[in-house]
Design a protein around this motif. Structure first.
Motif, mmCIF file in Angstrom:
data_model
loop_
_atom_site.group_PDB
_atom_site.id
_atom_site.type_symbol
_atom_site.label_atom_id
_atom_site.label_comp_id
_atom_site.label_asym_id
_atom_site.label_seq_id
_atom_site.Cartn_x
_atom_site.Cartn_y
_atom_site.Cartn_z
ATOM 1 N N ASP A 96 4.432 67.218 25.151
ATOM 2 C CA ASP A 96 4.174 68.409 24.354
ATOM 3 C C ASP A 96 2.681 68.553 24.117
ATOM 4 O OD1 ASP A 96 3.658 66.587 22.344
ATOM 5 O OD2 ASP A 96 4.818 67.638 20.826
ATOM 6 N N TYR A 153 13.744 59.354 19.016
ATOM 7 C CA TYR A 153 12.582 59.990 19.674
ATOM 8 C C TYR A 153 11.389 59.078 19.445
ATOM 9 C CZ TYR A 153 8.695 63.473 19.610
ATOM 10 O OH TYR A 153 7.517 64.163 19.781
ATOM 11 N N ARG A 171 15.642 62.428 15.516
ATOM 12 C CA ARG A 171 16.050 63.812 15.776
ATOM 13 C C ARG A 171 15.526 64.172 17.162
ATOM 14 N NH1 ARG A 171 11.221 66.205 15.830
ATOM 15 N NH2 ARG A 171 9.673 65.733 14.223
ATOM 16 N N ASP A 174 10.654 68.978 19.067
ATOM 17 C CA ASP A 174 10.374 70.400 19.221
ATOM 18 C C ASP A 174 8.900 70.518 19.555
ATOM 19 O OD1 ASP A 174 10.041 73.115 19.001
ATOM 20 O OD2 ASP A 174 10.337 73.200 16.831
ATOM 21 N N GLU A 176 9.838 69.790 22.838
ATOM 22 C CA GLU A 176 10.299 69.064 24.028
ATOM 23 C C GLU A 176 11.751 69.394 24.391
ATOM 24 O OE1 GLU A 176 8.713 67.819 21.399
ATOM 25 O OE2 GLU A 176 7.640 65.971 21.899
#
Ligand code: GLY
Length: 305
Positions: A96, A153, A171, A174, A176
Motif C-alpha cells: 500500500d 495482518y 483485521r 485497507d 490492500e
C-alpha cells in the motif's frame, strides 16, 4: 534487532527522543486512522510529534502513550493471513501507499492505493514470512490462551537483515484488501466458515495469477480538512471489470456525494501489474468531484519505463 520504547509520560518521551539517533519514528500507541506515525528527520519534528499525540491529544486516547522506534529502511509489504488459531494460510502479498503525494511525499493517510502481487516478494520470501513471522505469532497467541480466529495482518519492512514487523492488525488491510480479495478464487464464505469452525486445514485456498492495482480517489484537502457533500460524477462511465469500492460516499436525493476523506477506490485486474495499472488509470479521470486528487504512481515501481 530493532529498538523500540513505549512511554505514557510526554516529558520522558521527549528526553528519550533527545538521546536517540535520527531519523526516528514516533507512533501514537492506538488506532489513529493510519495517521499516527511520524518519521522524524529532526529532533524538532520528533518532539512535535510527541507533543501532538500526548499534549495536544490530536489522536484522542490513541495518544495516551507513544511508541518511539528506530527507523528501519527497506521496501514495505503487507502480509495478511487467514487463521483458525492453529493453521495459517497466507493471502497473496500486497503493497500500500501511505503518503498522500507521488514519490511518497506529504503526510501519511489511511492509504492512497495498493497493488498485488509485489514482484520483490517471491515464493521463498513468502515462505520465510509464513514460517518466521505469521505462524510463530499465532502460536504465541495460542500459548497466551488466545484462540484467535480471523485475519492476521503483519505490516513488514524488508530490511537488509530480513523482514521486520512494523505493526500487526487483527483485521483486513485497507486498501490492500481491495486488491487481494479480487484475486481470491476460492469462496470467501467457505474460508471464513472454516476459520470460525477451526477447520481451516480442510480447505484449499486458491488465488488467481492475475495482478490487481487500486487507486484511491480522495477529497480535496485530505488528509487535512475536506468538504463533504460534493456530487460524484462519472461512476457510470467506468469500463467493464473495473471495481469501484465506496468508502467515503453517501446517497443524497439518489446521487452519490462525498462523505469522507478517502472517497472511492477503483481497482483493475490485468495479466501483470503494468496491465492492471494501465486499466485503472484509464478510468480514474472519469470520476469527478470537487477537489478530487489521487496518486499517479501506484504500482509504477513494478513497471519498466
Ligand atoms: N493499509 C494499512 C492498514 O490497513 O492498516
Amino acid at each position: 534487532m530493532s529498538c523500540s520504547r513505549t512511554f505514557d509520560d510526554a516529558a520522558r518521551a521527549k528526553d528519550y527522543v533527545l538521546s536517540q539517533a535520527l531519523p526516528i519514528v514516533v507512533k501514537a500507541d492506538g488506532l489513529a486512522q493510519g495517521k499516527g506515525v511520524t518519521v522524524a528527520q529532526t529532533q524538532e519534528e520528533a518532539l512535535a510529534a510527541v507533543s501532538a499525540a500526548m499534549e495536544s491529544r490530536v489522536f484522542g486516547a490513541a495518544g495516551d502513550s507513544v511508541v518511539i522506534e528506530e527507523c528501519l529502511s527497506g521496501l514495505e509489504v503487507s502480509a495478511l493471513a487467514f487463521t483458525d488459531g492453529q493453521t495459517v494460510v497466507p493471502m497473496v502479498p500486497a503493497c500500500d501507499y501511505k503518503r498522500v503525494d507521488d514519490g511518497d511525499e506529504g503526510p501519511n493517510t489511511g492509504g492512497m492505493g495498493s497493488y498485488s502481487p509485489p514482484g520483490f516478494v517471491g515464493a521463498a520470501l513468502q515462505d520465510t514470512i509464513k514460517r518466521t513471522i505469521l505462524e510463530p505469532t499465532v502460536a504465541a497467541l495460542k500459548a497466551e490462551g488466545i484462540d484467535y480466529r480471523g485475519v492476521l495482518y503483519a505490516g513488514l519492512m524488508l530490511t537488509e537483515d530480513g523482514p521486520k514487523v512494523l505493526e500487526y492488525n487483527v483485521r483486513f488491510g485497507d486498501p490492500e484488501t481491495q486488491v487481494i480479495l479480487p484475486r481470491l478464487r476460492s469462496d470467501l464464505f467457505e474460508v471464513c466458515l472454516e476459520v470460525a469452525r477451526g477447520r481451516l486445514d480442510a480447505v484449499t485456498v486458491e488465488w488467481d495469477d492475475a495482478a490487481a492495482c487500486g487507486v484511491v480517489l480522495a477529497s480535496g484537502g485530505y488528509p487535512d480538512g475536506y468538504a463533504k457533500g460534493c456530487t460524484i460524477e462519472g461512476l457510470d462511465e467506468l469500463d467493464d471489470g473495473i471495481l469501484a469500492f465506496h468508502a467515503g460516499t453517501a446517497l443524497a436525493k439518489g446521487r452519490f456525494v462525498t462523505a469522507g476523506g478517502r472517497v472511492l477506490a477503483l481497482v483493475a485486474r490485468g495479466a501483470d501489474i503494468g496491465a492492471a495499472r494501465a486499466k485503472v488509470y484509464a478510468n480514474v479521470g472519469r470520476v469527478q468531484f470537487r477537489g478530487v486528487h489521487y496518486r499517479k504512481d501506484i504500482g509504477a515501481r513494478e513497471v519498466t519505463p
